[in-house]
Design a protein around this motif. Structure first.
Motif, PDB file in Angstrom:
ATOM      1  N   ASP A 150     -78.966 -20.725  68.430  1.00 43.27           N
ATOM      2  CA  ASP A 150     -79.968 -19.653  68.461  1.00 43.27           C
ATOM      3  C   ASP A 150     -79.342 -18.295  68.164  1.00 43.27           C
ATOM      4  N   ARG A 151     -78.159 -18.049  68.711  1.00 40.02           N
ATOM      5  CA  ARG A 151     -77.513 -16.757  68.464  1.00 40.02           C
ATOM      6  C   ARG A 151     -77.090 -16.624  67.001  1.00 40.02           C
ATOM      7  N   GLU A 152     -76.598 -17.707  66.399  1.00 41.44           N
ATOM      8  CA  GLU A 152     -76.244 -17.642  64.980  1.00 41.44           C
ATOM      9  C   GLU A 152     -77.481 -17.329  64.144  1.00 41.44           C
ATOM     10  N   ARG A 153     -78.615 -17.917  64.502  1.00 44.42           N
ATOM     11  CA  ARG A 153     -79.857 -17.705  63.746  1.00 44.42           C
ATOM     12  C   ARG A 153     -80.421 -16.305  63.975  1.00 44.42           C
ATOM     13  N   VAL A 154     -80.408 -15.845  65.225  1.00 44.72           N
ATOM     14  CA  VAL A 154     -81.068 -14.589  65.571  1.00 44.72           C
ATOM     15  C   VAL A 154     -80.156 -13.380  65.368  1.00 44.72           C
ATOM     16  N   LEU A 155     -78.884 -13.508  65.764  1.00 39.95           N
ATOM     17  CA  LEU A 155     -77.983 -12.361  65.770  1.00 39.95           C
ATOM     18  C   LEU A 155     -77.000 -12.367  64.603  1.00 39.95           C
ATOM     19  N   GLY A 156     -76.746 -13.559  64.041  1.00 39.36           N
ATOM     20  CA  GLY A 156     -75.765 -13.673  62.972  1.00 39.36           C
ATOM     21  C   GLY A 156     -74.446 -14.209  63.487  1.00 39.36           C
ATOM     22  N   GLY A 157     -73.655 -14.760  62.579  1.00 37.73           N
ATOM     23  CA  GLY A 157     -72.431 -15.436  62.974  1.00 37.73           C
ATOM     24  C   GLY A 157     -71.343 -14.525  63.490  1.00 37.73           C
ATOM     25  N   ASP A 158     -71.376 -13.241  63.112  1.00 41.53           N
ATOM     26  CA  ASP A 158     -70.312 -12.325  63.512  1.00 41.53           C
ATOM     27  C   ASP A 158     -70.693 -11.438  64.691  1.00 41.53           C
ATOM     28  N   PRO A 183     -70.918 -10.095  68.341  1.00 40.60           N
ATOM     29  CA  PRO A 183     -70.048 -10.380  69.490  1.00 40.60           C
ATOM     30  C   PRO A 183     -70.595 -11.424  70.447  1.00 40.60           C
ATOM     31  N   ASP A 184     -71.923 -11.438  70.665  1.00 37.15           N
ATOM     32  CA  ASP A 184     -72.491 -12.451  71.561  1.00 37.15           C
ATOM     33  C   ASP A 184     -72.371 -13.850  70.965  1.00 37.15           C
ATOM     34  N   THR A 185     -72.501 -13.955  69.641  1.00 36.44           N
ATOM     35  CA  THR A 185     -72.326 -15.252  68.979  1.00 36.44           C
ATOM     36  C   THR A 185     -70.889 -15.736  69.123  1.00 36.44           C
ATOM     37  N   LEU A 186     -69.949 -14.827  68.960  1.00 36.67           N
ATOM     38  CA  LEU A 186     -68.538 -15.182  69.122  1.00 36.67           C
ATOM     39  C   LEU A 186     -68.258 -15.618  70.564  1.00 36.67           C
ATOM     40  N   THR A 187     -68.899 -14.945  71.528  1.00 37.05           N
ATOM     41  CA  THR A 187     -68.753 -15.352  72.931  1.00 37.05           C
ATOM     42  C   THR A 187     -69.298 -16.760  73.140  1.00 37.05           C
ATOM     43  N   SER A 188     -70.444 -17.059  72.541  1.00 41.99           N
ATOM     44  CA  SER A 188     -71.018 -18.406  72.659  1.00 41.99           C
ATOM     45  C   SER A 188     -70.081 -19.462  72.105  1.00 41.99           C
ATOM     46  N   ARG A 189     -69.442 -19.139  70.986  1.00 38.55           N
ATOM     47  CA  ARG A 189     -68.511 -20.104  70.384  1.00 38.55           C
ATOM     48  C   ARG A 189     -67.336 -20.376  71.331  1.00 38.55           C
ATOM     49  N   TYR A 216     -75.141 -24.807  76.016  1.00 41.50           N
ATOM     50  CA  TYR A 216     -74.226 -23.974  75.223  1.00 41.50           C
ATOM     51  C   TYR A 216     -74.478 -24.178  73.727  1.00 41.50           C
ATOM     52  N   GLU A 217     -74.640 -25.437  73.310  1.00 37.56           N
ATOM     53  CA  GLU A 217     -74.858 -25.723  71.889  1.00 37.56           C
ATOM     54  C   GLU A 217     -76.165 -25.095  71.404  1.00 37.56           C
ATOM     55  N   GLN A 218     -77.208 -25.201  72.221  1.00 41.37           N
ATOM     56  CA  GLN A 218     -78.494 -24.595  71.842  1.00 41.37           C
ATOM     57  C   GLN A 218     -78.363 -23.086  71.729  1.00 41.37           C
ATOM     58  N   THR A 219     -77.667 -22.474  72.688  1.00 41.61           N
ATOM     59  CA  THR A 219     -77.521 -21.019  72.687  1.00 41.61           C
ATOM     60  C   THR A 219     -76.736 -20.552  71.475  1.00 41.61           C
ATOM     61  N   LEU A 220     -75.675 -21.274  71.131  1.00 44.05           N
ATOM     62  CA  LEU A 220     -74.887 -20.902  69.957  1.00 44.05           C
ATOM     63  C   LEU A 220     -75.735 -20.986  68.691  1.00 44.05           C
ATOM     64  N   ASN A 278     -76.980 -18.634  78.093  1.00 48.44           N
ATOM     65  CA  ASN A 278     -75.537 -18.840  78.057  1.00 48.44           C
ATOM     66  C   ASN A 278     -74.948 -18.785  79.468  1.00 48.44           C
ATOM     67  N   ASN A 279     -75.443 -17.841  80.286  1.00 45.18           N
ATOM     68  CA  ASN A 279     -74.933 -17.706  81.651  1.00 45.18           C
ATOM     69  C   ASN A 279     -75.300 -18.909  82.522  1.00 45.18           C
ATOM     70  N   LEU A 280     -76.502 -19.440  82.336  1.00 40.48           N
ATOM     71  CA  LEU A 280     -76.897 -20.637  83.082  1.00 40.48           C
ATOM     72  C   LEU A 280     -76.004 -21.811  82.690  1.00 40.48           C
ATOM     73  N   ALA A 281     -75.706 -21.935  81.401  1.00 39.93           N
ATOM     74  CA  ALA A 281     -74.785 -22.990  80.969  1.00 39.93           C
ATOM     75  C   ALA A 281     -73.427 -22.827  81.646  1.00 39.93           C
ATOM     76  N   GLY A 282     -72.970 -21.578  81.771  1.00 41.86           N
ATOM     77  CA  GLY A 282     -71.698 -21.325  82.435  1.00 41.86           C
ATOM     78  C   GLY A 282     -71.720 -21.719  83.899  1.00 41.86           C
ATOM     79  N   ALA A 283     -72.846 -21.494  84.562  1.00 44.03           N
ATOM     80  CA  ALA A 283     -72.960 -21.888  85.969  1.00 44.03           C
ATOM     81  C   ALA A 283     -72.952 -23.404  86.103  1.00 44.03           C
ATOM     82  N   TYR A 284     -73.648 -24.099  85.199  1.00 42.34           N
ATOM     83  CA  TYR A 284     -73.609 -25.566  85.216  1.00 42.34           C
ATOM     84  C   TYR A 284     -72.177 -26.057  84.990  1.00 42.34           C
TER      85      TYR A 284
END
Length: 384
Positions: A179-187, A189-195, A173-177, A154-160
């Protein structure tokens, strides 16, 4: 209550000798907790004291000492004090590489944090290669689904995105979101940050049709999960207002900016970088609405505050200078606009480099201002 109790216990322990290792660990946790709440006025002194205690009690190279230094650097960065954050991140990374090795998870975390601080300072020439190296190392050492790997992606996407490379930023960003929804769940905080970050990238690319619904969904979810006063929620509210502004919907943007600024001042304090950003954004909305009587004083206040809090060379300070010059130009006050544009251009060339998108933007603004002055002089000459 916990912070107050551990502070009282620390005072008692210090009067009898050095605090115990377990008490120092608890104090470090309290400092990070306060930072997560954006209570930097209490977090930074606590983290400074904890780092000093860790060095004295445990030694320079103890794992807890290295962690305390990293936490303190993070608090400095959150406060916008990159002049203290970056050297401390650099020192911590060098120490962790020496003590723990290059592949230790804490070392990889230090590398990610330093890259993030370089990016915050506008030094993308150092930030992007370090983000890329860190992500590759984390995939190899921790695996592609580890939460730290997802954060690095996510941070590398932000730098780009900061470099204007949306062609690489948005897919990452889309890939990270996903992956985070799958691994961490939709709610999570990191998933919400990705969104939120993906919505920001869509907005940067002019795709408001995808940005605004994603911002609205993210804000609703953050209010439900984190609460209305959480710093991440305040950031989402500010970003949604920015998307409304970009869509020309000032009727929704301005009240939301005003609400966000009031909330930031109440929750974070008047000098927090996010509060300063909200003030700047509200000034921009007033300017876009043609209300220069409210925009210019707010821009002037924000610039003065950013120079005092962040320093004259911080990218946000440079942006404020450019914005104030733009407002002076919009008001027809070219006598104040041109010198401020010239100062901003010189500063951006020195700090960011001549090819940085922000430097090129102020070059264009200055050129337009010179053209307008020439036209004005031409009209005066003809009328004479």
């Amino acid at each position: 209550m916990l912070v107050e109790q551990t502070t009282a216990l620390h005072t008692l322990a210090a009067s009898l000798g050095d605090p115990s290792e377990s008490l120092l660990s608890l104090r470090a946790w309290c400092g990070v907790y306060l930072q997560d709440l954006a209570d930097l006025a209490r977090a930074i002194p606590l983290l400074e004291q904890t780092a000093a205690d860790q060095v004295r009690v445990l030694g320079d190279d103890h794992l807890h000492t290295l962690a305390a230094r990293s936490n303190l650097a993070g608090a400095y960065r959150a406060a916008g004090d990159l002049g203290r954050a970056i050297p401390l991140y650099e020192q911590t990374l060098a120490d962790r590489e020496r003590v723990l090795g290059g592949d230790h998870p804490s070392t990889l975390s230090s590398r990610n944090n330093l890259a993030y601080a370089y990016r915050a300072a506008g030094d993308l020439g150092r930030a992007i290669p370090l983000h890329e190296q860190t992500l590759a190392d984390q995939v190899r050492v921790l695996g592609g689904d580890h939460p730290s790997t997802l954060s690095s992606r996510n941070n590398l996407a932000g730098a780009y995105r900061a470099a204007g490379d949306l062609g690489r930023a948005i897919p990452l960003y889309e890939q990270t979101l996903t992956d985070r929804e799958r691994v961490l769940g939709g709610d999570h905080p990191d998933t919400l940050t990705s969104r939120n970050d993906l919505a920001y990238a869509y907005r940067t690319g002019g795709d408001l049709g995808r940005a605004i619904p994603l911002y609205e969904q993210t804000l609703t979810d953050q209010v439900r999960v984190l609460g209305g006063d959480h710093p991440h929620t305040l950031t989402s509210r500010n970003n949604l207002a920015g998307a409304y502004y970009a869509a020309g919907d000032l009727g929704r943007a301005i009240p939301l900016y005003e609400q966000t600024l009031a909330d930031c001042e109440r929750v974070l304090g008047g000098d927090h970088p996010d509060t300063l950003a909200s003030r700047n954004n509200l000034a921009g909305a007033y300017r876009a609405a043609g209300d220069l009587g409210r925009a210019i004083p707010l821009y002037e206040q924000t610039l003065a505050d950013r120079e005092r809090v962040l320093g004259g060379d911080h990218p946000d300070t440079l942006a404020s200078r450019n914005n104030l010059a733009y407002a002076y130009r919009a008001a027809g006050d070219l006598g104040r606009a041109i010198p401020l544009y010239e100062q901003t251009l010189a500063d951006r060339e020195r700090v960011l480099g001549g090819d940085h998108p922000d430097t090129l933007a102020v070059q264009q603004n200055l050129a337009i201002t010179f053209i307008r002055r020439g036209r004005r002089l031409g009209r005066v000459s003809k009328s004479g």
